[in-house]
Design a protein around this motif. Structure first.
Motif, PDB file in Angstrom:
ATOM      1  N   GLN A   1       3.394  66.090  35.110  1.00 41.11           N
ATOM      2  CA  GLN A   1       3.065  66.120  33.686  1.00 41.11           C
ATOM      3  C   GLN A   1       2.345  67.425  33.311  1.00 41.11           C
ATOM      4  O   GLN A   1       2.449  67.880  32.184  1.00 41.11           O
ATOM      5  CB  GLN A   1       2.127  64.942  33.332  1.00 41.11           C
TER       6      GLN A   1
ATOM      7  N   GLN B   1      10.563  70.430  27.572  1.00 40.29           N
ATOM      8  CA  GLN B   1      10.393  69.088  27.003  1.00 40.29           C
ATOM      9  C   GLN B   1      10.144  69.155  25.509  1.00 40.29           C
ATOM     10  O   GLN B   1      10.718  68.381  24.731  1.00 40.29           O
ATOM     11  CB  GLN B   1       9.214  68.380  27.662  1.00 40.29           C
ATOM     12  N   ILE B   2       9.270  70.107  25.116  1.00 41.01           N
ATOM     13  CA  ILE B   2       8.914  70.180  23.695  1.00 41.01           C
ATOM     14  C   ILE B   2      10.140  70.566  22.873  1.00 41.01           C
ATOM     15  O   ILE B   2      10.432  69.965  21.840  1.00 41.01           O
ATOM     16  CB  ILE B   2       7.763  71.197  23.497  1.00 41.01           C
TER      17      ILE B   2
ATOM     18  N   LEU C   1      12.482  67.656  22.739  1.00 41.90           N
ATOM     19  CA  LEU C   1      11.882  66.584  21.935  1.00 41.90           C
ATOM     20  C   LEU C   1      12.072  66.873  20.449  1.00 41.90           C
ATOM     21  O   LEU C   1      12.484  65.997  19.674  1.00 41.90           O
ATOM     22  CB  LEU C   1      10.388  66.439  22.250  1.00 41.90           C
TER      23      LEU C   1
ATOM     24  N   THR D   1      15.609  66.320  19.505  1.00 37.79           N
ATOM     25  CA  THR D   1      15.910  64.884  19.441  1.00 37.79           C
ATOM     26  C   THR D   1      15.319  64.253  18.187  1.00 37.79           C
ATOM     27  O   THR D   1      15.987  63.478  17.493  1.00 37.79           O
ATOM     28  CB  THR D   1      15.337  64.176  20.683  1.00 37.79           C
TER      29      THR D   1
ATOM     30  N   ILE E   1      17.306  62.344  15.314  1.00 41.31           N
ATOM     31  CA  ILE E   1      17.024  60.950  14.945  1.00 41.31           C
ATOM     32  C   ILE E   1      16.679  60.864  13.464  1.00 41.31           C
ATOM     33  O   ILE E   1      17.166  59.997  12.735  1.00 41.31           O
ATOM     34  CB  ILE E   1      15.861  60.375  15.797  1.00 41.31           C
ATOM     35  N   PHE E   2      15.845  61.839  13.029  1.00 34.18           N
ATOM     36  CA  PHE E   2      15.428  61.813  11.619  1.00 34.18           C
ATOM     37  C   PHE E   2      16.641  61.900  10.696  1.00 34.18           C
ATOM     38  O   PHE E   2      16.736  61.163   9.718  1.00 34.18           O
ATOM     39  CB  PHE E   2      14.456  62.954  11.332  1.00 34.18           C
TER      40      PHE E   2
ATOM     41  N   LEU F   1      18.692  58.738  10.745  1.00 33.38           N
ATOM     42  CA  LEU F   1      18.032  57.656  10.007  1.00 33.38           C
ATOM     43  C   LEU F   1      18.030  57.919   8.509  1.00 33.38           C
ATOM     44  O   LEU F   1      18.436  57.074   7.718  1.00 33.38           O
ATOM     45  CB  LEU F   1      16.593  57.486  10.508  1.00 33.38           C
TER      46      LEU F   1
ATOM     47  N   MET G   1      16.478  61.816  26.572  1.00 28.85           N
ATOM     48  CA  MET G   1      16.238  61.889  25.115  1.00 28.85           C
ATOM     49  C   MET G   1      17.555  61.722  24.382  1.00 28.85           C
ATOM     50  O   MET G   1      17.617  61.057  23.335  1.00 28.85           O
ATOM     51  CB  MET G   1      15.601  63.220  24.745  1.00 28.85           C
TER      52      MET G   1
ATOM     53  N   TYR H   1      10.049  59.250   8.339  1.00 31.64           N
ATOM     54  CA  TYR H   1       9.329  59.982   9.393  1.00 31.64           C
ATOM     55  C   TYR H   1       8.678  58.999  10.367  1.00 31.64           C
ATOM     56  O   TYR H   1       8.777  59.141  11.587  1.00 31.64           O
ATOM     57  CB  TYR H   1       8.271  60.885   8.766  1.00 31.64           C
TER      58      TYR H   1
ATOM     59  N   MET I   1       9.462  55.920  10.826  1.00 36.87           N
ATOM     60  CA  MET I   1      10.525  55.192  11.526  1.00 36.87           C
ATOM     61  C   MET I   1      11.063  56.026  12.684  1.00 36.87           C
ATOM     62  O   MET I   1      11.334  55.501  13.765  1.00 36.87           O
ATOM     63  CB  MET I   1      11.647  54.879  10.518  1.00 36.87           C
ATOM     64  N   THR I   2      11.212  57.333  12.475  1.00 37.28           N
ATOM     65  CA  THR I   2      11.701  58.218  13.535  1.00 37.28           C
ATOM     66  C   THR I   2      10.769  58.164  14.739  1.00 37.28           C
ATOM     67  O   THR I   2      11.218  57.983  15.879  1.00 37.28           O
ATOM     68  CB  THR I   2      11.784  59.667  13.006  1.00 37.28           C
ATOM     69  N   LEU I   3       9.457  58.304  14.458  1.00 36.70           N
ATOM     70  CA  LEU I   3       8.486  58.256  15.559  1.00 36.70           C
ATOM     71  C   LEU I   3       8.555  56.921  16.294  1.00 36.70           C
ATOM     72  O   LEU I   3       8.638  56.870  17.525  1.00 36.70           O
ATOM     73  CB  LEU I   3       7.064  58.451  15.015  1.00 36.70           C
TER      74      LEU I   3
ATOM     75  N   LEU J   1      10.903  54.588  16.434  1.00 31.48           N
ATOM     76  CA  LEU J   1      12.139  54.314  17.180  1.00 31.48           C
ATOM     77  C   LEU J   1      12.241  55.187  18.413  1.00 31.48           C
ATOM     78  O   LEU J   1      12.659  54.718  19.476  1.00 31.48           O
ATOM     79  CB  LEU J   1      13.353  54.523  16.279  1.00 31.48           C
ATOM     80  N   PHE J   2      11.830  56.447  18.288  1.00 34.27           N
ATOM     81  CA  PHE J   2      11.905  57.306  19.469  1.00 34.27           C
ATOM     82  C   PHE J   2      11.027  56.744  20.581  1.00 34.27           C
ATOM     83  O   PHE J   2      11.477  56.586  21.719  1.00 34.27           O
ATOM     84  CB  PHE J   2      11.479  58.739  19.137  1.00 34.27           C
TER      85      PHE J   2
ATOM     86  N   SER K   1       6.351  59.505  29.270  1.00 33.58           N
ATOM     87  CA  SER K   1       5.309  59.593  30.297  1.00 33.58           C
ATOM     88  C   SER K   1       4.906  61.042  30.537  1.00 33.58           C
ATOM     89  O   SER K   1       4.117  61.318  31.436  1.00 33.58           O
ATOM     90  CB  SER K   1       5.784  58.946  31.597  1.00 33.58           C
ATOM     91  N   MET K   2       5.460  61.939  29.734  1.00 33.10           N
ATOM     92  CA  MET K   2       5.106  63.343  29.876  1.00 33.10           C
ATOM     93  C   MET K   2       4.135  63.733  28.772  1.00 33.10           C
ATOM     94  O   MET K   2       4.410  63.514  27.588  1.00 33.10           O
ATOM     95  CB  MET K   2       6.364  64.217  29.802  1.00 33.10           C
ATOM     96  N   ILE K   3       3.014  64.334  29.172  1.00 31.44           N
ATOM     97  CA  ILE K   3       1.968  64.663  28.198  1.00 31.44           C
ATOM     98  C   ILE K   3       2.476  65.676  27.174  1.00 31.44           C
ATOM     99  O   ILE K   3       2.083  65.628  26.002  1.00 31.44           O
ATOM    100  CB  ILE K   3       0.694  65.170  28.930  1.00 31.44           C
ATOM    101  N   ALA K   4       3.386  66.541  27.598  1.00 36.79           N
ATOM    102  CA  ALA K   4       3.908  67.532  26.643  1.00 36.79           C
ATOM    103  C   ALA K   4       4.631  66.833  25.499  1.00 36.79           C
ATOM    104  O   ALA K   4       4.521  67.231  24.336  1.00 36.79           O
ATOM    105  CB  ALA K   4       4.860  68.492  27.354  1.00 36.79           C
ATOM    106  N   VAL K   5       5.355  65.775  25.852  1.00 40.88           N
ATOM    107  CA  VAL K   5       6.115  65.041  24.835  1.00 40.88           C
ATOM    108  C   VAL K   5       5.167  64.289  23.901  1.00 40.88           C
ATOM    109  O   VAL K   5       5.238  64.412  22.670  1.00 40.88           O
ATOM    110  CB  VAL K   5       7.100  64.072  25.512  1.00 40.88           C
TER     111      VAL K   5
ATOM    112  N   THR L   1       3.071  66.526  21.745  1.00 42.50           N
ATOM    113  CA  THR L   1       3.856  67.060  20.625  1.00 42.50           C
ATOM    114  C   THR L   1       3.959  66.023  19.514  1.00 42.50           C
ATOM    115  O   THR L   1       3.774  66.341  18.338  1.00 42.50           O
ATOM    116  CB  THR L   1       5.268  67.450  21.100  1.00 42.50           C
ATOM    117  N   LEU L   2       4.232  64.786  19.905  1.00 39.97           N
ATOM    118  CA  LEU L   2       4.301  63.707  18.913  1.00 39.97           C
ATOM    119  C   LEU L   2       2.958  63.543  18.207  1.00 39.97           C
ATOM    120  O   LEU L   2       2.874  63.536  16.982  1.00 39.97           O
ATOM    121  CB  LEU L   2       4.687  62.390  19.590  1.00 39.97           C
TER     122      LEU L   2
END
Lengths: 181, 250
Positions: free
Chosen positions: A24, A33-34, A37, A40, A44-45, A48, B42, B96, B98-100, B102-103, B121-125, B128-129
Motif C-alpha cells: 500500500q 492506481q490514482i 481510479l 474508472t 462510472i459517473f 450513471l 477497477m 456524484y 452514487m458514483t462513490l 457504487l464504486f 485496500s490500497m491507501i492511494a485509492v 484519492t476518494l
C-alpha cells in the motif's frame, strides 16, 4: 529469472517476488492506481449520470404518477359508488313514501265507501225501524180499539146479564175511565 | 491462494503479497499508465455497475423485474440518504455520491472473490476518494456560501469565551475528515484480506487446517458485512459533509 522480475518490478518487491513492507505504501505504484481510479470514476459517473440514473428516475416518477392516477381513479370510483348508493337509498325512501301515500289514499277511499255504505245501511235500518214502529203502533191502536169494543160489549152483556140496564153512553164512559186507569 | 515459503525456519506467510501491483499483461515496470491488476479489477467494477444499472434497467418497466428492483432499491436508498441527511437541495449532487457509493460497494464485494484484487485496500485509492470528495465539498462550500462558510467553525450556540477553542477543535476535526475517511476504508478492507490470507496459510498445516477453514468461513462472513457497511459509512459521511457545505450555519 526471478532476478529479472525484481529488476523490472521496482523497489517494492524483493528478489523472490514478495512484497517488501506494505505494498500500500509503495510510492512507485501510487500514480498508476490514482490514474486508473480517476478514469474508472469518470466512466462510472458518465454511465450513471447519462444513462442509468435518468432512466431509473424516469421509471420511478412514471410509477409514482401511475400509482397516484390509479389512486385518484379509485377514489373517483368510490365516490361514484357512494353516489349510486345514495341514489338507491333516495329511491328506496321515495318508494316507501309513495307506498305510504298509496296506502293512506286507499284507506281513505275505503273509509269513504264504508261510510257511505254505513250511512245507507243506517238509513235503511232507520226506515225499517220506522216502518216497524208504525206497524206496531197500528197494531197496538187496533188492539186497544178492539179491546175497548170487546170490553164495552162484555160490560153491556154483563150488565144485561146482571139484570140491570144501561145505556151505551154510560157504559162507554165507564169503560174508558177504567181503560185510562 | 496463500503464498508461503517452506524454509528451514518453518512457515513464512506473505499475507501482504496479495496487494502487490503488477502489470496485467506480461512483465515490466508499473508506470502511471500501465494496465495493472488494479486496472483490471477497477474495470470489472465498472462493468458490473454497467451491467446492473444499464442492462438491469433497460426494461424501463413500471412493474420492475428482479434486477430492476435491485437497481431501484439502490437508487432509492442513496437518494433518500442524501435527501434526509444533506437536504432537498443536495439531491443535484446525487450522481456524484452514487458514483462513490457504487464504486466502493462493488470494489469491496468483488474483492471477496478468491484470487481477486481489492482496489479499496490500497491507501492511494481510498485517499484519492477521501481527499477528492473533501476538496470538492470544501470548494462547494465556499462557492455556495462565500466566506460565511467559515461560520461552520464559529459555533454561535457556544458561549463567546469558548468559541475560539471550539473553532480550533472544529478546524482540526474538519481537516481530519478525509484522513479518517480513507484510513477507515483501507484499514477495514486491507485488514480483512490480510486476516483471510493468514488463515489460508494455516489451512496448509494439517493439524490447524480445520480450525483455519472455519476461521476463513467466519472471517469471510464478517468481511461480507464489512464490505457493505464500509461503503455505507463512507457514503453517509460524504452526505454529512455535504450538508455542512450547503448549510454551514449551526
Amino acid at each position: 529469472m526471478e532476478t529479472e522480475t525484481t529488476q523490472v518490478a521496482g523497489v517494492c518487491v524483493d528478489a523472490g517476488g514478495y512484497a517488501l513492507g506494505m505494498p500500500q505504501l509503495c510510492a512507485d505504484w501510487m500514480p498508476n492506481q490514482i490514474f486508473w481510479l480517476v478514469i474508472t470514476l469518470i466512466a462510472i459517473f458518465f454511465v450513471l449520470s447519462r444513462i442509468a440514473l435518468p432512466r431509473i428516475g424516469a421509471v420511478l416518477a412514471e410509477r409514482s404518477g401511475t400509482i397516484t392516477n390509479d389512486i385518484a381513479a379509485a377514489e373517483d370510483f368510490k365516490n361514484k359508488a357512494a353516489a349510486a348508493e345514495a341514489a338507491y337509498e333516495q329511491a328506496l325512501a321515495d318508494a316507501r313514501t309513495e307506498a305510504q301515500a298509496i296506502i293512506a289514499k286507499a284507506k281513505a277511499e275505503i273509509q269513504a265507501e264504508l261510510d257511505v255504505e254505513l250511512a245507507k245501511a243506517d238509513a235503511a235500518i232507520a226506515a225499517k225501524t220506522a216502518e216497524s214502529e208504525a206497524a206496531i203502533a197500528e197494531i197496538r191502536d187496533n188492539s186497544v180499539k178492539n179491546i175497548t169494543a170487546v170490553a164495552k160489549d162484555t160490560a153491556k152483556e154483563l150488565v144485561l146479564a146482571m139484570g140491570g140496564s144501561a145505556d151505551a153512553k154510560t157504559i162507554t164512559a165507564a169503560v174508558n175511565a177504567r181503560m185510562k186507569g | 491462494m496463500a503464498i508461503e515459503e517452506q524454509s528451514g525456519t518453518g512457515l513464512v506467510f506473505h499475507p501482504l503479497d496479495q496487494f502487490i501491483v503488477k502489470p496485467a499483461f506480461g512483465d515490466g515496470v508499473v508506470n502511471w499508465y500501465t494496465i495493472t491488476n488494479v486496472t483490471v479489477w477497477m474495470g470489472i467494477t465498472l462493468l458490473c455497475i454497467f451491467a446492473l444499472f444499464v442492462l438491469g434497467s433497460r426494461g424501463r418497466a413500471i412493474i420492475p423485474s428482479r434486477t430492476q428492483s435491485v437497481v431501484e432499491m439502490l437508487y432509492g436508498f442513496i437518494y433518500k440518504m442524501i435527501e434526509d441527511i444533506s437536504g432537498k437541495d443536495a439531491t443535484r449532487y446525487f450522481p456524484y455520491v452514487m458514483t462513490l457509493f457504487l464504486f466502493i460497494l462493488f470494489a469491496n464485494y468483488l474483492a471477496l472473490i478468491p484470487m481477486s484484487y481489492s482496489p479499496t485496500s490500497m491507501i492511494a485509492v481510498t485517499a484519492t476518494l477521501g481527499f477528492g470528495a473533501f476538496i470538492a465539498i470544501t470548494i462547494l462550500g465556499f462557492v455556495k456560501n462565500g466566506m460565511s462558510f467559515l461560520s461552520l467553525f464559529w459555533v454561535s450556540a457556544a458561549p463567546l469565551a469558548l468559541r475560539p477553542v471550539i473553532a480550533l477543535i472544529e478546524i482540526i476535526s474538519y481537516f481530519v475528515r478525509p484522513v479518517s475517511l480513507s484510513i477507515r476504508l483501507v484499514g477495514n478492507i486491507a485488514a480483512g484480506h490480510v486476516v483471510l490470507k493468514v488463515f489460508a496459510g494455516f489451512a496448509a498445516v494439517t493439524l490447524a487446517s480445520p480450525a483455519a477453514v472455519l476461521g476463513i468461513v467466519a472471517i469471510y462472513g464478517l468481511e461480507v458485512l464489512v464490505a457493505g457497511i464500509q461503503a455505507y459509512v463512507f457514503t453517509i459521511l460524504i452526505c454529512v459533509y455535504l450538508k455542512d457545505a450547503l448549510h454551514p450555519h449551526h
